[in-house]
Design a protein around this motif. Structure first.
Motif, PDB file in Angstrom:
ATOM      1  N   SER A   1       0.878  -1.175   0.000  1.00 30.62           N
ATOM      2  CA  SER A   1       0.000   0.000   0.000  1.00 30.62           C
ATOM      3  C   SER A   1       0.904   1.210   0.000  1.00 30.62           C
ATOM      4  CB  SER A   1      -0.938  -0.010   1.205  1.00 30.62           C
ATOM      5  OG  SER A   1      -0.211   0.328   2.347  1.00 30.62           O
TER       6      SER A   1
ATOM      7  N   TYR B   1     -11.547  -1.877 -10.139  1.00 34.97           N
ATOM      8  CA  TYR B   1     -10.544  -1.548  -9.112  1.00 34.97           C
ATOM      9  C   TYR B   1      -9.182  -1.565  -9.783  1.00 34.97           C
ATOM     10  CZ  TYR B   1     -13.906  -2.215  -5.312  1.00 34.97           C
ATOM     11  OH  TYR B   1     -14.959  -2.094  -4.459  1.00 34.97           O
TER      12      TYR B   1
ATOM     13  N   PHE C   1      -1.732  -2.220  -5.473  1.00 34.34           N
ATOM     14  CA  PHE C   1      -2.996  -2.123  -4.734  1.00 34.34           C
ATOM     15  C   PHE C   1      -3.696  -3.487  -4.827  1.00 34.34           C
ATOM     16  CE2 PHE C   1      -7.653  -0.810  -5.250  1.00 34.34           C
ATOM     17  CZ  PHE C   1      -7.881  -0.667  -3.881  1.00 34.34           C
ATOM     18  N   THR C   2      -4.279  -3.935  -3.711  1.00 39.71           N
ATOM     19  CA  THR C   2      -4.865  -5.289  -3.692  1.00 39.71           C
ATOM     20  C   THR C   2      -6.226  -5.369  -4.374  1.00 39.71           C
ATOM     21  OG1 THR C   2      -5.731  -4.750  -1.506  1.00 39.71           O
ATOM     22  CG2 THR C   2      -3.701  -6.078  -1.579  1.00 39.71           C
TER      23      THR C   2
ATOM     24  N   PHE D   1     -19.056  -2.311  -3.826  1.00 41.45           N
ATOM     25  CA  PHE D   1     -18.294  -1.091  -3.572  1.00 41.45           C
ATOM     26  C   PHE D   1     -17.514  -1.155  -2.272  1.00 41.45           C
ATOM     27  CE2 PHE D   1     -22.194   0.061  -5.884  1.00 41.45           C
ATOM     28  CZ  PHE D   1     -21.613   0.540  -7.056  1.00 41.45           C
TER      29      PHE D   1
ATOM     30  N   TRP E   1     -18.409   4.725   2.704  1.00 39.81           N
ATOM     31  CA  TRP E   1     -19.565   5.273   1.969  1.00 39.81           C
ATOM     32  C   TRP E   1     -20.807   4.996   2.801  1.00 39.81           C
ATOM     33  CZ3 TRP E   1     -22.886   1.807  -1.237  1.00 39.81           C
ATOM     34  CH2 TRP E   1     -22.516   0.463  -1.140  1.00 39.81           C
TER      35      TRP E   1
ATOM     36  N   ILE F   1     -18.159  -4.097   0.244  1.00 39.35           N
ATOM     37  CA  ILE F   1     -17.059  -5.061   0.430  1.00 39.35           C
ATOM     38  C   ILE F   1     -15.938  -4.368   1.191  1.00 39.35           C
ATOM     39  CG2 ILE F   1     -16.062  -4.534  -1.870  1.00 39.35           C
ATOM     40  CD1 ILE F   1     -15.162  -7.521  -1.941  1.00 39.35           C
ATOM     41  N   TYR F   2     -15.380  -5.072   2.181  1.00 31.70           N
ATOM     42  CA  TYR F   2     -14.353  -4.469   3.028  1.00 31.70           C
ATOM     43  C   TYR F   2     -13.093  -5.320   3.022  1.00 31.70           C
ATOM     44  CZ  TYR F   2     -11.895  -3.225   7.372  1.00 31.70           C
ATOM     45  OH  TYR F   2     -10.942  -2.862   8.285  1.00 31.70           O
TER      46      TYR F   2
ATOM     47  N   SER G   1      -5.016  -4.425   2.934  1.00 34.54           N
ATOM     48  CA  SER G   1      -3.854  -5.190   2.484  1.00 34.54           C
ATOM     49  C   SER G   1      -3.222  -5.973   3.621  1.00 34.54           C
ATOM     50  CB  SER G   1      -2.776  -4.280   1.902  1.00 34.54           C
ATOM     51  OG  SER G   1      -3.282  -3.083   1.453  1.00 34.54           O
ATOM     52  N   GLU G   2      -3.097  -5.341   4.784  1.00 30.70           N
ATOM     53  CA  GLU G   2      -2.380  -5.973   5.889  1.00 30.70           C
ATOM     54  C   GLU G   2      -3.043  -7.283   6.311  1.00 30.70           C
ATOM     55  OE1 GLU G   2      -3.349  -2.878   5.651  1.00 30.70           O
ATOM     56  OE2 GLU G   2      -1.840  -1.480   6.401  1.00 30.70           O
TER      57      GLU G   2
ATOM     58  N   GLY H   1      -6.581  -8.045   1.764  1.00 27.11           N
ATOM     59  CA  GLY H   1      -7.024  -7.278   0.606  1.00 27.11           C
ATOM     60  C   GLY H   1      -8.541  -7.308   0.626  1.00 27.11           C
ATOM     61  N   PRO H   2      -9.218  -7.033  -0.503  1.00 20.68           N
ATOM     62  CA  PRO H   2     -10.685  -7.092  -0.491  1.00 20.68           C
ATOM     63  C   PRO H   2     -11.148  -8.504  -0.129  1.00 20.68           C
ATOM     64  CG  PRO H   2      -9.832  -7.059  -2.752  1.00 20.68           C
ATOM     65  CD  PRO H   2      -8.679  -6.757  -1.848  1.00 20.68           C
TER      66      PRO H   2
ATOM     67  N   ASP I   1      -9.959   1.486  11.683  1.00 15.91           N
ATOM     68  CA  ASP I   1     -11.330   1.627  11.173  1.00 15.91           C
ATOM     69  C   ASP I   1     -12.325   1.525  12.328  1.00 15.91           C
ATOM     70  OD1 ASP I   1     -10.613   1.895   8.475  1.00 15.91           O
ATOM     71  OD2 ASP I   1     -10.380  -0.274   8.281  1.00 15.91           O
TER      72      ASP I   1
ATOM     73  N   VAL J   1     -18.384   0.894   7.920  1.00 17.80           N
ATOM     74  CA  VAL J   1     -17.342   1.665   8.611  1.00 17.80           C
ATOM     75  C   VAL J   1     -17.707   3.161   8.615  1.00 17.80           C
ATOM     76  CG1 VAL J   1     -14.911   2.369   8.465  1.00 17.80           C
ATOM     77  CG2 VAL J   1     -15.555  -0.023   8.016  1.00 17.80           C
TER      78      VAL J   1
ATOM     79  N   ARG K   1     -12.049   6.246   9.351  1.00 17.12           N
ATOM     80  CA  ARG K   1     -10.802   5.858  10.005  1.00 17.12           C
ATOM     81  C   ARG K   1     -10.520   6.860  11.101  1.00 17.12           C
ATOM     82  NH1 ARG K   1      -7.440   2.583   7.743  1.00 17.12           N
ATOM     83  NH2 ARG K   1      -5.612   3.603   8.600  1.00 17.12           N
TER      84      ARG K   1
ATOM     85  N   LYS L   1      -9.575   5.645  -4.803  1.00 19.27           N
ATOM     86  CA  LYS L   1     -10.054   6.139  -3.513  1.00 19.27           C
ATOM     87  C   LYS L   1     -10.166   7.666  -3.587  1.00 19.27           C
ATOM     88  CE  LYS L   1      -7.588   2.538  -0.906  1.00 19.27           C
ATOM     89  NZ  LYS L   1      -8.081   1.891   0.309  1.00 19.27           N
TER      90      LYS L   1
HETATM   91  O1  DLL Z   1      -8.702  -0.870   0.071  1.00 16.54           O
HETATM   92  C1  DLL Z   1      -8.704  -3.275  -0.080  1.00 16.54           C
HETATM   93  C2  DLL Z   1      -9.990  -3.236  -0.813  1.00 16.54           C
HETATM   94  C3  DLL Z   1     -10.009  -3.131  -2.193  1.00 16.54           C
HETATM   95  C4  DLL Z   1     -11.200  -3.347  -0.127  1.00 16.54           C
HETATM   96  C5  DLL Z   1     -11.194  -3.128  -2.874  1.00 16.54           C
HETATM   97  C6  DLL Z   1     -12.410  -3.353  -0.796  1.00 16.54           C
HETATM   98  C7  DLL Z   1     -12.399  -3.240  -2.180  1.00 16.54           C
HETATM   99  P1  DLL Z   1      -6.024  -0.844   1.419  1.00 16.54           P
HETATM  100  O2  DLL Z   1      -5.596  -0.028   0.260  1.00 16.54           O
HETATM  101  O3  DLL Z   1      -4.970  -1.479   2.258  1.00 16.54           O
HETATM  102  O4  DLL Z   1      -6.933  -2.034   0.958  1.00 16.54           O
HETATM  103  O5  DLL Z   1      -6.947   0.083   2.316  1.00 16.54           O
HETATM  104  C8  DLL Z   1      -7.588  -0.437   3.440  1.00 16.54           C
HETATM  105  O6  DLL Z   1      -9.449   1.087   3.190  1.00 16.54           O
HETATM  106  O7  DLL Z   1      -8.430   0.019   6.442  1.00 16.54           O
HETATM  107  C9  DLL Z   1     -10.345   1.081   5.348  1.00 16.54           C
HETATM  108  O8  DLL Z   1      -9.935   2.275   5.978  1.00 16.54           O
HETATM  109  C10 DLL Z   1     -10.650   1.364   3.898  1.00 16.54           C
HETATM  110  N1  DLL Z   1     -11.719   0.483   3.421  1.00 16.54           N
HETATM  111  C11 DLL Z   1     -11.629  -0.649   2.699  1.00 16.54           C
HETATM  112  N2  DLL Z   1     -12.863  -1.149   2.436  1.00 16.54           N
HETATM  113  C12 DLL Z   1     -13.755  -0.314   3.027  1.00 16.54           C
HETATM  114  C13 DLL Z   1     -15.172  -0.277   3.129  1.00 16.54           C
HETATM  115  C14 DLL Z   1      -8.138  -1.928   0.297  1.00 16.54           C
HETATM  116  N3  DLL Z   1     -15.948  -1.174   2.545  1.00 16.54           N
HETATM  117  C15 DLL Z   1      -8.435   0.618   4.095  1.00 16.54           C
HETATM  118  N4  DLL Z   1     -15.721   0.732   3.856  1.00 16.54           N
HETATM  119  C16 DLL Z   1      -9.215   0.075   5.272  1.00 16.54           C
HETATM  120  C17 DLL Z   1     -14.954   1.658   4.451  1.00 16.54           C
HETATM  121  C18 DLL Z   1     -13.015   0.717   3.665  1.00 16.54           C
HETATM  122  N5  DLL Z   1     -13.630   1.699   4.366  1.00 16.54           N
END
Ligand code: DLL
Length: 436
Positions: free
Chosen positions: A97, A140, A145-146, A216, A221, A240-241, A244-245, A248-249, A309, A327, A330, A425
């Motif tokens: 990331s 995506y 990026f994951t 999404f 959101w 979807i949440y 990376s750590e 990923g999604p 989060d 969520v 953050r 993002k």
């Molecule tokens: O954002 C993974 C991802 C990709 C999730 C595509 C969903 C879809 P990072 O770039 O490491 O990984 O960012 C992670 O993004 O700790 C949250 O703060 C925020 N985040 C991810 N999904 C959500 C969500 C990807 N559905 C960080 N709602 C996380 C709110 C989200 N925040």
């Protein structure tokens, strides 16, 4: 909107297993994961030893709270591969990331980890209403990026026809949606709005397109935004949440039949909620910071990772696994304005409820006369709206924010298309305050 509820027989048996079964599996896997981290990553050996705990001290999942947290700074300090628990040669994939400051955070996966990742993303896509043979437009970003590659793994595992378009080149996104006729789209909610604008720019009605569901995530959101997107496209919008750590999604996903928060795939990721100030565990149902422990990861086991989060844990509904509420934001994105805590999602909610304004916004922070000031930059839904109507809409938004959040803000209502658009993002906060 179509009924997309998946058949019960298509689910993984563990998704609807009894809580006892899930908890037995979690305990066995937690023991393995703690030991694996302790024996193979010197960071965990030191941090457990310093805290006076040993993997053998875990007799039940609640004992996990005796173990120390891991934070982003720990990953940075072990850059690039210091947190890996297998020899580098066994790492089949690396993601990172970018982070806005400092070192990127690097994560790794064995082939087995990639298979698990594919299976939880497949589960997420199925929970969203997709089934084998459907077509997915995956917008995506592909790369470190994951988002792009993670969704792609799951789409392959579920047996979808995947269009790996990645982010950007918005006119082409609309063209391919119209020509290929996908059933689903995976994209950040903010980029979905840019795609929506492009439909209008091309004189097309998005309600006529083939999409049945949008999946999404990657940024916060609101349910108000869900409603807006569902109406605009005449499709389901699910959340979807992931991060990376942790993987990923695909760490958690909403079910299309309930849309009541995201089921955490608890057979692979163990959630806790803590009070972010004290680090103490809070009860299910109480708001706090989400903490995750991986249960099966080989290359990059992670123990009690503080996600930053904010959400709460709720019991399962459509699946036996617990849900996390959408969520709120953050903790790093929380703005403290004259003593009041403010999240961008609160601004989004007020904006969506104000007629005449488009769902695009940025928050600018400044500090004239040593007083923090917030300005919301947004735009009109329709450029034909006269000056008076704009001023009325701006005043309505200011008063909605005053009422719901309790702060006074300045509003700038720009012409349509003038607020910066995202292709991934969204950047919600521009902090122009002098650094102290
Ligand atoms: O954002 C993974 C991802 C990709 C999730 C595509 C969903 C879809 P990072 O770039 O490491 O990984 O960012 C992670 O993004 O700790 C949250 O703060 C925020 N985040 C991810 N999904 C959500 C969500 C990807 N559905 C960080 N709602 C996380 C709110 C989200 N925040």
């Amino acid at each position: 909107m179509k009924d997309l509820t998946p058949t019960k027989s298509s689910l993984d048996p563990i998704e609807i297993a009894s809580r006892d079964e899930i908890e037995t599996l979690q305990l066995e896997r937690l023991k393995w994961s703690l030991r694996h981290a302790y024996e193979n990553v010197s960071f965990y050996k030191t941090s457990f030893d310093d805290a006076g705990v040993h993997p053998d001290d875990l007799k039940s999942p609640s004992d996990l709270s005796k173990f120390p947290f891991t934070v982003k700074q720990d990953l940075r300090a072990n850059y690039p591969f210091g947190m890996f628990a297998v020899p580098r040669e066994q790492v089949a994939r690396i993601h990172a990331s970018s982070g806005t400051t400092g070192q990127p955070t690097v994560v790794g996966y064995t082939q087995n980890d990639l298979d698990v990742w594919g299976s939880v993303v497949a589960r997420s896509l199925r929970a969203s209403g997709l089934k084998p043979g459907d077509m997915l437009h995956n917008a995506y970003g592909y790369g470190l990026f994951t988002g792009g590659l993670g969704i792609h793994l799951g789409a392959d595992a579920l047996g979808l026809s995947t269009v790996p378009i990645s982010g950007g080149m918005t006119p082409r996104q609309v063209r391919l949606i119209n020509d290929f006729k996908p059933n689903g789209i995976t994209v950040t909610p903010s980029y979905a709005l840019s795609i929506l604008d492009e439909f209008a720019a091309q004189g097309l009605d998005p309600r006529d397109c083939s999409l049945d569901v949008g999946i999404f995530g990657a940024e916060p959101w609101t349910n108000a935004m869900r409603h807006e997107i569902e109406q605009a496209f005449d499709m389901h919008a699910v959340d979807i949440y992931g991060l990376s750590e942790i993987m990923g999604p695909g760490v958690a996903n909403e079910c299309v039949e309930t849309k009541d928060g995201l089921h955490i795939w608890e057979d692979h990721f163990y959630p806790e909620i803590i009070n972010p100030e004290t680090g103490e565990l809070v009860e299910d149902g109480e708001q706090g910071e989400l903490v995750f422990t991986s249960l099966t990861k080989e290359a990059f086991p992670i123990i009690r990772y503080r996600t930053r989060d904010l959400t709460r844990l709720l019991e399962g509904t459509a699946r036996s696994m617990r849900r996390m509420e959408k969520v709120t934001g953050r903790s790093d994105d929380m703005i403290i304005l004259r003593g009041v805590n403010v999240f961008p999602t609160q601004i989004e909610e007020a904006l969506m409820a104000t007629p005449g304004l488009a769902p695009h916004f940025q928050i600018e922070l400044s500090k004239p006369d040593r007083m923090d000031q917030m300005r919301i930059v947004t735009e009109v839904a329709d450029s034909a709206l006269g000056r008076e109507a704009r001023e009325t809409a701006g005043r309505a938004l200011a008063s909605a924010i005053k009422q719901s959040v309790g702060i006074s803000v300045k509003i700038d209502v720009l012409n349509a298309g003038r607020v910066a658009r995202s292709e991934g993002k969204a950047v919600r906060i521009l902090d122009n305050r002098p650094k102290s």
